[in-house]
Design a protein around this motif. Sequence first.
Motif, PDB file in Angstrom:
ATOM      1  N   ARG A  48      36.230 -21.544  39.211  1.00 24.07           N
ATOM      2  CA  ARG A  48      36.901 -22.811  39.542  1.00 24.07           C
ATOM      3  C   ARG A  48      35.881 -23.849  40.011  1.00 24.07           C
ATOM      4  NH1 ARG A  48      38.216 -25.137  44.138  1.00 24.07           N
ATOM      5  NH2 ARG A  48      37.676 -23.307  45.370  1.00 24.07           N
ATOM      6  N   ASP A  95      37.109 -17.483  47.283  1.00 18.28           N
ATOM      7  CA  ASP A  95      37.585 -17.396  45.906  1.00 18.28           C
ATOM      8  C   ASP A  95      36.750 -16.407  45.087  1.00 18.28           C
ATOM      9  OD1 ASP A  95      39.522 -19.243  46.350  1.00 18.28           O
ATOM     10  OD2 ASP A  95      38.650 -20.823  45.121  1.00 18.28           O
ATOM     11  N   GLY A 121      42.647 -13.648  35.524  1.00 16.05           N
ATOM     12  CA  GLY A 121      42.590 -14.363  36.792  1.00 16.05           C
ATOM     13  C   GLY A 121      41.235 -14.274  37.488  1.00 16.05           C
ATOM     14  N   SER A 122      40.477 -13.204  37.237  1.00 11.97           N
ATOM     15  CA  SER A 122      39.199 -13.027  37.936  1.00 11.97           C
ATOM     16  C   SER A 122      38.196 -14.101  37.533  1.00 11.97           C
ATOM     17  CB  SER A 122      38.610 -11.651  37.619  1.00 11.97           C
ATOM     18  OG  SER A 122      39.525 -10.650  37.952  1.00 11.97           O
ATOM     19  N   GLU A 177      38.742 -16.903  36.165  1.00 12.38           N
ATOM     20  CA  GLU A 177      39.269 -18.200  36.596  1.00 12.38           C
ATOM     21  C   GLU A 177      38.919 -18.458  38.064  1.00 12.38           C
ATOM     22  OE1 GLU A 177      40.623 -15.971  34.698  1.00 12.38           O
ATOM     23  OE2 GLU A 177      42.146 -16.790  33.346  1.00 12.38           O
ATOM     24  N   ASP A 178      39.153 -17.464  38.914  1.00 12.16           N
ATOM     25  CA  ASP A 178      38.861 -17.618  40.346  1.00 12.16           C
ATOM     26  C   ASP A 178      37.365 -17.810  40.593  1.00 12.16           C
ATOM     27  OD1 ASP A 178      41.479 -17.320  40.984  1.00 12.16           O
ATOM     28  OD2 ASP A 178      41.283 -15.366  41.940  1.00 12.16           O
ATOM     29  N   ARG A 228      37.558 -12.557  46.394  1.00  9.94           N
ATOM     30  CA  ARG A 228      38.902 -11.992  46.553  1.00  9.94           C
ATOM     31  C   ARG A 228      38.985 -10.630  45.867  1.00  9.94           C
ATOM     32  NH1 ARG A 228      43.123 -11.575  43.284  1.00  9.94           N
ATOM     33  NH2 ARG A 228      42.119 -12.871  41.717  1.00  9.94           N
ATOM     34  N   ASN A 288      46.944  -7.420  41.328  1.00 11.11           N
ATOM     35  CA  ASN A 288      46.320  -8.007  42.501  1.00 11.11           C
ATOM     36  C   ASN A 288      45.529  -6.920  43.212  1.00 11.11           C
ATOM     37  OD1 ASN A 288      48.036  -6.614  44.387  1.00 11.11           O
ATOM     38  ND2 ASN A 288      49.624  -8.133  43.989  1.00 11.11           N
ATOM     39  N   CYS A 303      32.967  -9.849  36.408  1.00 11.05           N
ATOM     40  CA  CYS A 303      33.417 -10.616  37.585  1.00 11.05           C
ATOM     41  C   CYS A 303      33.540  -9.713  38.812  1.00 11.05           C
ATOM     42  CB  CYS A 303      34.747 -11.303  37.295  1.00 11.05           C
ATOM     43  SG  CYS A 303      34.624 -12.599  36.048  1.00 11.05           S
TER      44      CYS A 303
END
Lengths: 314, 314
Positions: free
Chosen positions: A247, B244, A240-241, A243-244, B247, B153, B218
């Motif tokens: 984007r 984004d 997810g990292s 990807e975020d 986060r 998360n 990241c």
Amino acid sequence: MDNRAKFSENLSNLTYGFVGLGLMGGSMAKAIRKFILCDRKNVASHNAEGKIFACTRKESALQDAKSQGIIDDYCVLNSDNEESIKKMLGECDMVFICLPPKNTIEFLLKNQANFKPGSIVTEIAGVKTGIFKAFPNGIDGINFIPGHPMAGNEREGFAYSDENIFQNRNYIFLPYENTDKEALESFKEAMKLIGFTNLIVTDWKTHDHKIAFTSQLCHVIASALVDCAEDTQVTQFGGGSFEDLTRIALINAPLWTELFCSNKAELIAHIENFEKSLDKLKNQIKTENKEELCATLSEVRERRAIMAQYMKKR
Amino acid sequence: MDNRAKFSENLSNLTYGFVGLGLMGGSMAKAIRKFILCDRKNVASHNAEGKIFACTRKESALQDAKSQGIIDDYCVLNSDNEESIKKMLGECDMVFICLPPKNTIEFLLKNQANFKPGSIVTEIAGVKTGIFKAFPNGIDGINFIPGHPMAGNEREGFAYSDENIFQNRNYIFLPYENTDKEALESFKEAMKLIGFTNLIVTDWKTHDHKIAFTSQLCHVIASALVDCAEDTQVTQFGGGSFEDLTRIALINAPLWTELFCSNKAELIAHIENFEKSLDKLKNQIKTENKEELCATLSEVRERRAIMAQYMKKR
């Protein structure tokens, strides 16, 4: 009849104009239709006099917008239609120019005498230096108020426009010293109605400095991160990292080339500050200076938590 | 009675063990309760024999998990309870060690003889070098299969655990050459049941190389970006990009200090590749080489679109 635009009237009775009906122009037109003018689908409740006119290069977008009940009338934006465009501008109380930055300046230079006297005219370019160099004192006879709606997505074109992308977003207003207060308030009120909750008034130098950080630097970083990937299947190992962070690397190349270059000095300074921070972290890792590294990361966490208070919930 | 763990049986009849019941351990225990064992709240349909045992440092988390019907029994993870922990491990068919990387290795070294013969034992450390250096040939008598659930998360602790964070995520399995095929298949099947859709089998060197890119790099970039911000209110000028990209800068400082340092060589190499790409873009902007800049951004857009095909929809 007084032909000057009147903002003491209800916003639902004004005539809105769009020059450029892509993702941003389309989304704003849809939002004005939905949240300010009544929805045409709901004919029973339709008693507002407000209208939306639009011109853009792509006739198909205009046809779609008309058939969807978003706009009332249109003309195609090309050199054959100069008279129709002039006529349209002369009827609008609030005009949104939603073109790429260079085309925005060209359009304004060509049409500055064609707007309705006293009307509000705004544009949405992501960098303001060029606008304020071309119009250091505004535009005579109208309320020219540059602005920057801080919303959008990685798609392009009217087909992807969406009236809901402005909810809880920031809008930056860049009035001139002599901008009419009542006109500015009407413009702000309209932007509140379509969803913006954080309305900021600033000057163009501050805007270009801050935006170079929150927007352009982020796009450069996201692009560099995709550029340095060894292979395009590495995301199978993602959680997810990546990807975020990437984007926004689904980037409109010509638009961002223009934005980066037109705000070069500010952007390069921010890139160099970022490089210093990256270098600091790199050296703390390289030397396994765990104490300092942990202190840096703790401070980062704290700063990000404070920053979150200035971000709107979405 | 044969005391060896049997995976030919239904997964709903196994006994699961958790060592560490924070965000990850708690989320996995909840997901196993919900998606593999039947939900205790629904007593009528409760006919599976499966159980979940847990130990962790914080007794309150264990009490909460028990009262919520997530776990059946527990003991506190401390040096006074070594016998209870040993007894618990001896009863579990599938054990998840969800501790920070260093504690994971310590726990395994101390308890490697205490697991049920033939059981599956896994851990979730974000870097695998240390694990495979400590256990180059696995652990005798059990199916030790390191793994990496690519989910989570920015929060910490059982209170924030959530059984739904694994939906459509990647799970990386790192079996040894002699790992029992049936045991690996049972483990994969269980992870599918709790939501993971992309199951990858690889070796630890590949894992640490890829993860240094998709995850650690990241986190370093996000941290550097927050670190270089001039002020913590700049996000008032934000449109979502900075939000984004940062986060994950709400970072668990001690955990990531350990992860960064334990994968130093891979991570530094990725940081330096990233710096080269950033430098390339910086120079294209600095020299206003619009043609090359636009070509780089177009290529970035294309690569990111290909990458998206390897990302699961969430």
